[in-house]
Design a protein around this motif. Sequence first.
Motif, PDB file in Angstrom:
ATOM      1  N   SER A  42      15.556  35.131  22.477  1.00 66.08           N
ATOM      2  CA  SER A  42      17.002  34.988  22.393  1.00 66.08           C
ATOM      3  C   SER A  42      17.685  36.215  22.971  1.00 66.08           C
ATOM      4  N   LEU A  43      18.850  35.975  23.504  1.00 67.01           N
ATOM      5  CA  LEU A  43      19.704  37.011  24.054  1.00 67.01           C
ATOM      6  C   LEU A  43      21.084  36.736  23.480  1.00 67.01           C
ATOM      7  N   TYR A  44      21.696  37.752  22.899  1.00 67.82           N
ATOM      8  CA  TYR A  44      22.987  37.539  22.265  1.00 67.82           C
ATOM      9  C   TYR A  44      23.766  38.841  22.253  1.00 67.82           C
ATOM     10  N   GLY A  45      25.078  38.720  22.209  1.00 67.46           N
ATOM     11  CA  GLY A  45      25.882  39.928  22.166  1.00 67.46           C
ATOM     12  C   GLY A  45      27.361  39.643  22.337  1.00 67.46           C
ATOM     13  N   PHE A  46      28.107  40.730  22.315  1.00 67.21           N
ATOM     14  CA  PHE A  46      29.562  40.678  22.390  1.00 67.21           C
ATOM     15  C   PHE A  46      30.044  41.263  23.708  1.00 67.21           C
ATOM     16  N   LEU A  47      31.086  40.648  24.250  1.00 63.45           N
ATOM     17  CA  LEU A  47      31.744  41.119  25.457  1.00 63.45           C
ATOM     18  C   LEU A  47      33.216  41.302  25.123  1.00 63.45           C
ATOM     19  N   THR A  48      33.742  42.492  25.368  1.00 61.07           N
ATOM     20  CA  THR A  48      35.138  42.793  25.068  1.00 61.07           C
ATOM     21  C   THR A  48      35.923  42.856  26.366  1.00 61.07           C
ATOM     22  N   PRO A  49      36.906  41.966  26.539  1.00 59.84           N
ATOM     23  CA  PRO A  49      37.672  41.983  27.790  1.00 59.84           C
ATOM     24  C   PRO A  49      38.621  43.173  27.853  1.00 59.84           C
ATOM     25  N   LYS A  50      38.861  43.646  29.059  1.00 61.34           N
ATOM     26  CA  LYS A  50      39.909  44.646  29.278  1.00 61.34           C
ATOM     27  C   LYS A  50      41.243  43.990  28.938  1.00 61.34           C
ATOM     28  N   PRO A  51      42.232  44.786  28.555  1.00 62.95           N
ATOM     29  CA  PRO A  51      43.566  44.213  28.328  1.00 62.95           C
ATOM     30  C   PRO A  51      44.022  43.428  29.561  1.00 62.95           C
ATOM     31  N   GLY A  52      44.500  42.214  29.330  1.00 61.26           N
ATOM     32  CA  GLY A  52      44.978  41.368  30.412  1.00 61.26           C
ATOM     33  C   GLY A  52      43.889  40.607  31.156  1.00 61.26           C
ATOM     34  N   HIS A  53      42.619  40.741  30.746  1.00 66.36           N
ATOM     35  CA  HIS A  53      41.510  40.087  31.448  1.00 66.36           C
ATOM     36  C   HIS A  53      40.834  38.992  30.630  1.00 66.36           C
ATOM     37  N   ALA A  54      41.353  38.676  29.466  1.00 69.37           N
ATOM     38  CA  ALA A  54      40.692  37.688  28.602  1.00 69.37           C
ATOM     39  C   ALA A  54      40.581  36.320  29.276  1.00 69.37           C
ATOM     40  N   ASP A  55      41.632  35.871  29.932  1.00 67.58           N
ATOM     41  CA  ASP A  55      41.591  34.551  30.566  1.00 67.58           C
ATOM     42  C   ASP A  55      40.550  34.500  31.680  1.00 67.58           C
ATOM     43  N   GLU A  56      40.502  35.543  32.501  1.00 64.64           N
ATOM     44  CA  GLU A  56      39.519  35.583  33.597  1.00 64.64           C
ATOM     45  C   GLU A  56      38.101  35.638  33.059  1.00 64.64           C
ATOM     46  N   LEU A  57      37.877  36.462  32.029  1.00 64.99           N
ATOM     47  CA  LEU A  57      36.540  36.576  31.450  1.00 64.99           C
ATOM     48  C   LEU A  57      36.129  35.268  30.788  1.00 64.99           C
ATOM     49  N   ARG A  58      37.046  34.635  30.071  1.00 66.43           N
ATOM     50  CA  ARG A  58      36.766  33.345  29.443  1.00 66.43           C
ATOM     51  C   ARG A  58      36.335  32.324  30.491  1.00 66.43           C
TER      52      ARG A  58
END
Length: 113
Positions: free
Chosen positions: A10-26
């Motif tokens: 398994s591979l798992y973890g958290f990714l925190t978007p830069k401010p204003g980048h949540a939509d692009e990262l999603r």
Amino acid sequence: MTTTSTAPVSLYGFLTPKPGHADELRKLLMDLVEPSRGHEGSLQYHLHEQEDGRFFLYEVWRTQEDLDRHNATPLLRAFMDELPEHLEGAPEAYFGTMRSSYPGGQRRAPKIA
């Protein structure tokens, strides 16, 4: 990391978007879900969005070799090249060998409609 274990990994973890980048990262992350689920050896592939805005990715692969093959695809390599542009800091990632039994053994998990 390459092993000869036949246990699922398994591979798992958290990714925190830069401010204003949540939509692009999603969008980048969502664009990986179905293709990754279709890769040989994919047992689970899930994306979650936390209340605090972080994304949680959870993958289970039949073998390390299946995960390595997935990671070598052009899709994943292009994603990894673009990822730093959208992240606040490094991904918080974890890797492990599954020790509990996997439902259905080593078969591919059924797709849920």
